[in-house]
Design a protein around this motif. Structure first.
Motif, PDB file in Angstrom:
ATOM      1  N   ILE A 145       0.833  -1.205   0.000  1.00 36.73           N
ATOM      2  CA  ILE A 145       0.000   0.000   0.000  1.00 36.73           C
ATOM      3  C   ILE A 145       0.868   1.256   0.000  1.00 36.73           C
ATOM      4  O   ILE A 145       0.614   2.193  -0.758  1.00 36.73           O
ATOM      5  CB  ILE A 145      -0.975  -0.012   1.196  1.00 36.73           C
ATOM      6  N   ALA A 146       1.889   1.292   0.818  1.00 33.24           N
ATOM      7  CA  ALA A 146       2.770   2.466   0.881  1.00 33.24           C
ATOM      8  C   ALA A 146       3.453   2.721  -0.460  1.00 33.24           C
ATOM      9  O   ALA A 146       3.488   3.860  -0.946  1.00 33.24           O
ATOM     10  CB  ALA A 146       3.804   2.287   1.984  1.00 33.24           C
ATOM     11  N   ALA A 147       3.990   1.679  -1.081  1.00 28.87           N
ATOM     12  CA  ALA A 147       4.678   1.845  -2.369  1.00 28.87           C
ATOM     13  C   ALA A 147       3.700   2.227  -3.470  1.00 28.87           C
ATOM     14  O   ALA A 147       4.008   3.072  -4.324  1.00 28.87           O
ATOM     15  CB  ALA A 147       5.412   0.559  -2.733  1.00 28.87           C
ATOM     16  N   THR A 148       2.515   1.646  -3.446  1.00 30.85           N
ATOM     17  CA  THR A 148       1.532   1.897  -4.492  1.00 30.85           C
ATOM     18  C   THR A 148       0.945   3.290  -4.373  1.00 30.85           C
ATOM     19  O   THR A 148       0.605   3.917  -5.379  1.00 30.85           O
ATOM     20  CB  THR A 148       0.445   0.809  -4.456  1.00 30.85           C
ATOM     21  N   LYS A 149       0.878   3.814  -3.167  1.00 27.62           N
ATOM     22  CA  LYS A 149       0.392   5.185  -2.991  1.00 27.62           C
ATOM     23  C   LYS A 149       1.293   6.162  -3.745  1.00 27.62           C
ATOM     24  O   LYS A 149       0.814   7.093  -4.390  1.00 27.62           O
ATOM     25  CB  LYS A 149       0.332   5.559  -1.512  1.00 27.62           C
ATOM     26  N   GLY A 150       2.591   5.946  -3.693  1.00 29.64           N
ATOM     27  CA  GLY A 150       3.519   6.815  -4.426  1.00 29.64           C
ATOM     28  C   GLY A 150       3.307   6.756  -5.922  1.00 29.64           C
ATOM     29  O   GLY A 150       3.358   7.781  -6.615  1.00 29.64           O
ATOM     30  N   ASP A 151       3.049   5.572  -6.450  1.00 31.85           N
ATOM     31  CA  ASP A 151       2.804   5.421  -7.879  1.00 31.85           C
ATOM     32  C   ASP A 151       1.482   6.079  -8.271  1.00 31.85           C
ATOM     33  O   ASP A 151       1.406   6.796  -9.268  1.00 31.85           O
ATOM     34  CB  ASP A 151       2.804   3.947  -8.271  1.00 31.85           C
TER      35      ASP A 151
ATOM     36  N   SER B  58       1.100   9.250 -10.711  1.00 32.36           N
ATOM     37  CA  SER B  58       0.292   9.094 -11.922  1.00 32.36           C
ATOM     38  C   SER B  58      -0.787  10.154 -12.000  1.00 32.36           C
ATOM     39  O   SER B  58      -1.011  10.764 -13.049  1.00 32.36           O
ATOM     40  CB  SER B  58      -0.346   7.698 -11.951  1.00 32.36           C
ATOM     41  N   ASN B  59      -1.470  10.388 -10.885  1.00 28.05           N
ATOM     42  CA  ASN B  59      -2.584  11.344 -10.861  1.00 28.05           C
ATOM     43  C   ASN B  59      -2.148  12.802 -10.906  1.00 28.05           C
ATOM     44  O   ASN B  59      -2.918  13.655 -11.339  1.00 28.05           O
ATOM     45  CB  ASN B  59      -3.447  11.109  -9.615  1.00 28.05           C
ATOM     46  N   THR B  60      -0.924  13.101 -10.477  1.00 26.62           N
ATOM     47  CA  THR B  60      -0.513  14.508 -10.398  1.00 26.62           C
ATOM     48  C   THR B  60       0.587  14.918 -11.365  1.00 26.62           C
ATOM     49  O   THR B  60       0.754  16.107 -11.623  1.00 26.62           O
ATOM     50  CB  THR B  60      -0.046  14.862  -8.970  1.00 26.62           C
ATOM     51  N   LYS B  61       1.337  13.951 -11.899  1.00 26.90           N
ATOM     52  CA  LYS B  61       2.494  14.310 -12.729  1.00 26.90           C
ATOM     53  C   LYS B  61       2.437  13.806 -14.162  1.00 26.90           C
ATOM     54  O   LYS B  61       3.348  14.066 -14.931  1.00 26.90           O
ATOM     55  CB  LYS B  61       3.773  13.781 -12.067  1.00 26.90           C
TER      56      LYS B  61
ATOM     57  N   GLY C 121       7.513   5.062 -18.229  1.00 22.48           N
ATOM     58  CA  GLY C 121       8.823   5.694 -18.183  1.00 22.48           C
ATOM     59  C   GLY C 121       8.989   6.668 -17.024  1.00 22.48           C
ATOM     60  O   GLY C 121      10.066   7.230 -16.832  1.00 22.48           O
ATOM     61  N   MET C 122       7.932   6.853 -16.243  1.00 26.50           N
ATOM     62  CA  MET C 122       7.974   7.825 -15.147  1.00 26.50           C
ATOM     63  C   MET C 122       8.750   7.274 -13.947  1.00 26.50           C
ATOM     64  O   MET C 122       8.677   6.082 -13.650  1.00 26.50           O
ATOM     65  CB  MET C 122       6.558   8.191 -14.711  1.00 26.50           C
ATOM     66  N   PRO C 123       9.477   8.142 -13.240  1.00 23.07           N
ATOM     67  CA  PRO C 123      10.242   7.691 -12.066  1.00 23.07           C
ATOM     68  C   PRO C 123       9.377   7.037 -10.987  1.00 23.07           C
ATOM     69  O   PRO C 123       9.810   6.084 -10.347  1.00 23.07           O
ATOM     70  CB  PRO C 123      10.893   8.968 -11.543  1.00 23.07           C
TER      71      PRO C 123
END
Length: 103
Positions: free
Chosen positions: A19-25, A29-32, A69-71
Motif C-alpha cells: 500500500i505504501a509503495a503503491t500510494k507513491g505510484d 500518476s494522478n498529479t504528474k 517511463g515515469m520515475p
C-alpha cells in the motif's frame, strides 16, 4: 481513452508495504502525468492480499510510453517486484461512456 483493470495478488505479510509503495505510484500518476486521467487503487473486501488498479489514460501511448517511463512507476516496480503472488492479471478496455457524457 485507454483503460486498464489490473488485479494484483500479493504475498502474505506484504500488505502495508504494498500500500505504501503503491500510494507513491498512484500519486505520481494522478498529479504528474498529463496523459493519465485516473489512477485508483482498490482493496478486495474478501481477500486482504488482493488489489485492483483502475487506470484511465488519454490513449494507449500515454500508458505505454509516458506512464511506464515515469520515475514513480519504476520506483514502484522496484519496490514491489518480489511482493507479487503470481502474475498480474490485466484487462485492457476502451471507454464507451463516461459519467461526464451524461452531464
Amino acid at each position: 481513452m485507454f483503460t486498464l483493470f489490473v488485479t494484483v495478488k500479493i504475498k502474505e505479510g506484504r500488505r502495508d508495504e504494498f500500500i505504501a509503495a503503491t500510494k507513491g505510484d498512484a500519486e505520481g500518476s494522478n498529479t504528474k502525468e498529463p496523459g493519465c486521467m485516473r489512477f485508483d487503487v482498490l482493496a478486495d473486501n474478501n481477500d486482504p492480499n488482493t488489489f485492483y488498479l483502475y487506470e484511465v489514460y488519454e490513449n494507449r501511448d500515454a500508458w505505454e510510453t509516458a506512464h511506464r517511463g515515469m520515475p514513480h512507476y519504476t520506483a514502484w516496480r522496484e519496490a514491489v517486484g518480489d511482493f507479487f503472488d503470481g502474475d498480474l492479471q490485466r484487462v485492457e478496455a476502451t471507454t464507451v461512456f463516461r459519467r461526464e457524457d451524461f452531464a
